[in-house]
Design a protein around this motif. Structure first.
Motif, PDB file in Angstrom:
ATOM      1  N   PHE A   1       0.804  -1.225   0.000  1.00  0.00           N
ATOM      2  CA  PHE A   1       0.000   0.000   0.000  1.00  0.00           C
ATOM      3  C   PHE A   1       0.835   1.272   0.000  1.00  0.00           C
ATOM      4  O   PHE A   1       0.419   2.284  -0.575  1.00  0.00           O
ATOM      5  N   ASP A   2       1.995   1.244   0.651  1.00  0.00           N
ATOM      6  CA  ASP A   2       2.798   2.463   0.763  1.00  0.00           C
ATOM      7  C   ASP A   2       4.282   2.113   0.845  1.00  0.00           C
ATOM      8  O   ASP A   2       4.866   2.071   1.942  1.00  0.00           O
ATOM      9  N   PRO A   3       4.938   1.853  -0.298  1.00  0.00           N
ATOM     10  CA  PRO A   3       6.365   1.501  -0.287  1.00  0.00           C
ATOM     11  C   PRO A   3       7.236   2.589   0.341  1.00  0.00           C
ATOM     12  O   PRO A   3       8.251   2.278   0.974  1.00  0.00           O
ATOM     13  N   GLY A   4       6.849   3.842   0.175  1.00  0.00           N
ATOM     14  CA  GLY A   4       7.626   4.930   0.754  1.00  0.00           C
ATOM     15  C   GLY A   4       7.645   4.857   2.276  1.00  0.00           C
ATOM     16  O   GLY A   4       8.704   5.010   2.911  1.00  0.00           O
ATOM     17  N   LEU A   5       6.491   4.626   2.887  1.00  0.00           N
ATOM     18  CA  LEU A   5       6.413   4.463   4.334  1.00  0.00           C
ATOM     19  C   LEU A   5       7.210   3.251   4.782  1.00  0.00           C
ATOM     20  O   LEU A   5       7.918   3.297   5.800  1.00  0.00           O
TER      21      LEU A   5
ATOM     22  N   TYR B   1      11.567  -8.670  -4.628  1.00  0.00           N
ATOM     23  CA  TYR B   1      12.126  -9.802  -5.360  1.00  0.00           C
ATOM     24  C   TYR B   1      11.799 -11.139  -4.692  1.00  0.00           C
ATOM     25  O   TYR B   1      11.708 -12.168  -5.367  1.00  0.00           O
ATOM     26  N   LEU B   2      11.576 -11.115  -3.385  1.00  0.00           N
ATOM     27  CA  LEU B   2      11.066 -12.311  -2.722  1.00  0.00           C
ATOM     28  C   LEU B   2       9.675 -12.637  -3.242  1.00  0.00           C
ATOM     29  O   LEU B   2       9.348 -13.804  -3.509  1.00  0.00           O
ATOM     30  N   PHE B   3       8.870 -11.603  -3.437  1.00  0.00           N
ATOM     31  CA  PHE B   3       7.539 -11.804  -3.993  1.00  0.00           C
ATOM     32  C   PHE B   3       7.605 -12.322  -5.423  1.00  0.00           C
ATOM     33  O   PHE B   3       6.825 -13.205  -5.813  1.00  0.00           O
TER      34      PHE B   3
ATOM     35  N   GLY C   1      12.305   1.222   7.735  1.00  0.00           N
ATOM     36  CA  GLY C   1      13.361   0.224   7.721  1.00  0.00           C
ATOM     37  C   GLY C   1      13.028  -1.109   7.084  1.00  0.00           C
ATOM     38  O   GLY C   1      13.821  -2.048   7.168  1.00  0.00           O
ATOM     39  N   ILE C   2      11.884  -1.223   6.436  1.00  0.00           N
ATOM     40  CA  ILE C   2      11.533  -2.473   5.762  1.00  0.00           C
ATOM     41  C   ILE C   2      12.283  -2.539   4.427  1.00  0.00           C
ATOM     42  O   ILE C   2      12.250  -1.586   3.653  1.00  0.00           O
ATOM     43  N   PRO C   3      12.981  -3.647   4.146  1.00  0.00           N
ATOM     44  CA  PRO C   3      13.726  -3.763   2.874  1.00  0.00           C
ATOM     45  C   PRO C   3      12.777  -3.944   1.691  1.00  0.00           C
ATOM     46  O   PRO C   3      12.468  -5.073   1.298  1.00  0.00           O
TER      47      PRO C   3
END
Length: 286
Positions: free
Chosen positions: A169-173, A186-188, A178-180
């Motif tokens: 929903f919010d890659p920027g957040l 790429y895991l997905f 600190g979420i990679p």
């Protein structure tokens, strides 16, 4: 278990696995990436066969996962250099798929690996290719592989549920706390790849797109909660697999084609009848 029972179980595992993975494809607006990966993994499968000369085993999943990740990397690379994302997807997957087709025609023509089987799949052959599993006895290889992939998908969703939700929903957040984000992406892509190749025997490379996208798109019309959407999408996938088999038996037609057709029917019902986002509900509201 009976012959029909194994087919229904295998088809249900395809519908459930693809339905769960498809939710994140829809939420991340990556539906076309599913089409790209479902075709480009053919190259990974062919290369894995050429290296090992075996048509089954973990190396097939590894080859497919690598091909899927390479597809995602190439699409992102072209997009970062000014190519529109849809154009990048079209160029990458058609090129990689064409290389796979050429390798099949020139290097794997004498093996049970052909373009029609990769594209369309044939679930009626699944119960005949068996393996012995402790405590379970003889079970179809494709069914066992799909069960393992489903466990991997479920474990990944449960282990990283918060990360999947925020990055969708919010890659920027997600990046700011600190979420990679890149690693999760790429895991997905790896999950999409192994789910796709595990479904080859049942629905093939083309029709797996319908199982990945349409149940999730249908579920999206019924709810705004991701957890509910996951449950609904998996249920719609299983429903489409079972009803599709019944339609195929009734009409004496392709099982995989009937399964894909049923996903379309489920979406049509959802599009018309959803109480919040359905066409009829919007007409009544207005």
């Amino acid at each position: 278990m009976s012959y029909t029972g194994w087919i229904l179980l295998t088809a249900s595992l395809v519908g459930l696995s693809c339905g769960l993975v498809g939710v994140f494809l829809i939420l991340r607006r990556m539906a076309m990436m599913a089409d790209a990966i479902s075709h480009s993994v053919l190259l990974g499968i062919v290369v894995a066969f050429l290296v090992t000369r075996e048509l089954s085993g973990i190396h097939m999943l590894v080859g497919a996962m690598i091909a899927g990740i390479v597809t995602a990397l190439l699409v992102q690379w072209f997009h970062s250099r000014g190519v529109q994302q849809d154009a990048a997807i079209g160029v990458v997957f058609t090129t990689l798929f064409a290389i796979g087709v050429i390798l099949i025609a020139t290097q794997a023509g004498n093996a049970h690996l052909d373009v029609q089987h990769a594209l369309m799949g044939e679930i009626t052959f699944v119960p005949w290719e068996t393996m012995t599993v402790a405590e379970l006895g003889e079970i179809p290889k494709a069914t066992f592989t799909l069960a393992v992939v489903l466990v991997i998908v479920l474990a990944s969703i449960l282990a990283f549920y918060k990360e999947w939700k925020i990055t969708s929903f919010d890659p920027g957040l997600a990046a700011s706390i600190g979420i990679p984000v890149v690693l999760m992406h790429y895991l997905f892509m790896g999950l999409v790849s192994i789910t796709t190749v595990a479904s080859f025997d049942a629905v093939g490379a083309i029709l797996v797109v319908a199982m990945l996208i349409t149940p999730a798109a249908s579920a999206y019309l019924w709810t705004d909660k991701m957890s509910v959407m996951l449950v609904l999408s998996g249920a719609f996938g299983v429903l489409s697999a079972v009803v599709g088999y019944c339609i195929a038996a009734w009409l004496d037609t392709s099982i995989s084609g009937a399964m894909a057709f049923t996903t379309g029917l489920v979406f049509l019902v959802s599009f018309l009848g959803s109480p919040r986002h359905g066409l009829l509900a919007r007409m009544v509201t207005h």
